[in-house]
Scaffold this active site. Sequence first.
Site, mmCIF file in Angstrom:
data_model
loop_
_atom_site.group_PDB
_atom_site.id
_atom_site.type_symbol
_atom_site.label_atom_id
_atom_site.label_comp_id
_atom_site.label_asym_id
_atom_site.label_seq_id
_atom_site.Cartn_x
_atom_site.Cartn_y
_atom_site.Cartn_z
ATOM 1 N N ARG A 158 -7.377 -20.442 -1.999
ATOM 2 C CA ARG A 158 -6.376 -20.272 -0.941
ATOM 3 C C ARG A 158 -5.275 -21.320 -1.028
ATOM 4 N NH1 ARG A 158 -5.005 -21.507 4.310
ATOM 5 N NH2 ARG A 158 -4.277 -19.732 5.539
ATOM 6 N N LYS B 270 6.552 -1.883 1.950
ATOM 7 C CA LYS B 270 5.351 -1.306 2.565
ATOM 8 C C LYS B 270 4.180 -2.272 2.351
ATOM 9 C CE LYS B 270 3.109 3.185 3.246
ATOM 10 N NZ LYS B 270 3.203 3.239 4.696
ATOM 11 N N ARG C 59 8.471 4.190 -4.478
ATOM 12 C CA ARG C 59 8.490 3.214 -3.381
ATOM 13 C C ARG C 59 7.484 2.098 -3.641
ATOM 14 N NH1 ARG C 59 7.408 5.351 2.549
ATOM 15 N NH2 ARG C 59 5.293 5.477 1.722
ATOM 16 N N GLU D 93 11.726 2.599 14.394
ATOM 17 C CA GLU D 93 10.844 3.661 13.884
ATOM 18 C C GLU D 93 9.553 3.608 14.666
ATOM 19 O OE1 GLU D 93 9.541 2.881 9.810
ATOM 20 O OE2 GLU D 93 9.674 0.724 10.190
ATOM 21 N N LEU E 252 10.977 1.424 7.319
ATOM 22 C CA LEU E 252 10.404 1.852 6.052
ATOM 23 C C LEU E 252 11.137 3.104 5.580
ATOM 24 C CD1 LEU E 252 8.015 1.314 4.055
ATOM 25 C CD2 LEU E 252 6.862 3.192 5.222
ATOM 26 N N TYR F 166 0.835 -1.200 0.000
ATOM 27 C CA TYR F 166 0.000 0.000 0.000
ATOM 28 C C TYR F 166 0.865 1.243 0.000
ATOM 29 C CZ TYR F 166 0.803 0.935 5.017
ATOM 30 O OH TYR F 166 1.367 1.240 6.230
#
Length: 285
Positions: A100, A149, A52, A182, A207, A33
């Site tokens: 799945r 991310k 990114r 972070e 990140l 995301y």
Amino acid sequence: MSRIAYVNGRYLPDAQAKVAIDDRGYQFADGVYEVCEVRGGRLVDERRHMARLDYSLNELRIARPMSAAALSIVLRETVRRNRVRDGIVYLQITRGVARRDFAFPPTDTRPAVVVTARSNDLARLEQLATEGIAVITVPDIRWQRVDIKSVALLANVLAKQTAREQGAREAWLVDEAGRITEGASSNAWIVSRDGKLITRPLGRDILSGITRSVVIDVIKGQGLAFEERAFTVEEAYGAREAFVTSASQIVLPVVSIDGRPIGNGAPGLIATALRRDYHRHAEIS
Ligand code: PDD
């Protein structure tokens, strides 16, 4: 006004915006995301966010669902349809919908794309910046590729909830050596007693924050003393200033860590100046 979401090629009112139960994002957190700030209806640092995004997709070997130009149009259209002037646009891409199975699905599985946008309460954010925020520290129990991310954010969720329960707005995550990696949803910074701005270097353990990278440009441009190195919790307690950076909050001063006041317990001058100057240096398009 009902919110509008972009879901796999269509703009839909919230109530009709749905993803399949076999979406690999839902089943395995197999997706990535981005969160981009919207200011005056325009995107902030879009180019860096898209770079990114490409990195995250490449690292996870998820195909790009559409061209960069098409994606840019979708982001803007979602902002427009939701009449967002100041807020954020959220983009999520998962590996798609398939029966799945842990291993990757058949190669013809199309990545699934969702884009939403929402307004921020700017007055509330400004008030927070004026007051400064409280931070607590918790062990960093995340996986070893948080440079990607990905939507796998369970450890961040738990850290943030712990912060909330202790009356703090952010949790700083601490590695096994006692150094801060972070925040649960931001990058962590301190200003040392001798005036150096310090933040952890890029690696697989943090990140690569876009706000962080713009702030570094500002710091270098202004010739401020800057050190890219890990710092300990003890150092943070004794810092002159502390602050966090993220796209949704820009620069927010930290006034306490684990209940101990930082500096004189009020927002620091450097953090406040960085916040004030940020948008003069960001790319707004
Ligand atoms: N969070 N570190 C983590 C773990 C984050 O989740 C974020 C952003 C950042 C700051 O990155 P940037 O400056 O590019 O926003 C650092 C976003 C805003 C979120 O998840 O909502």
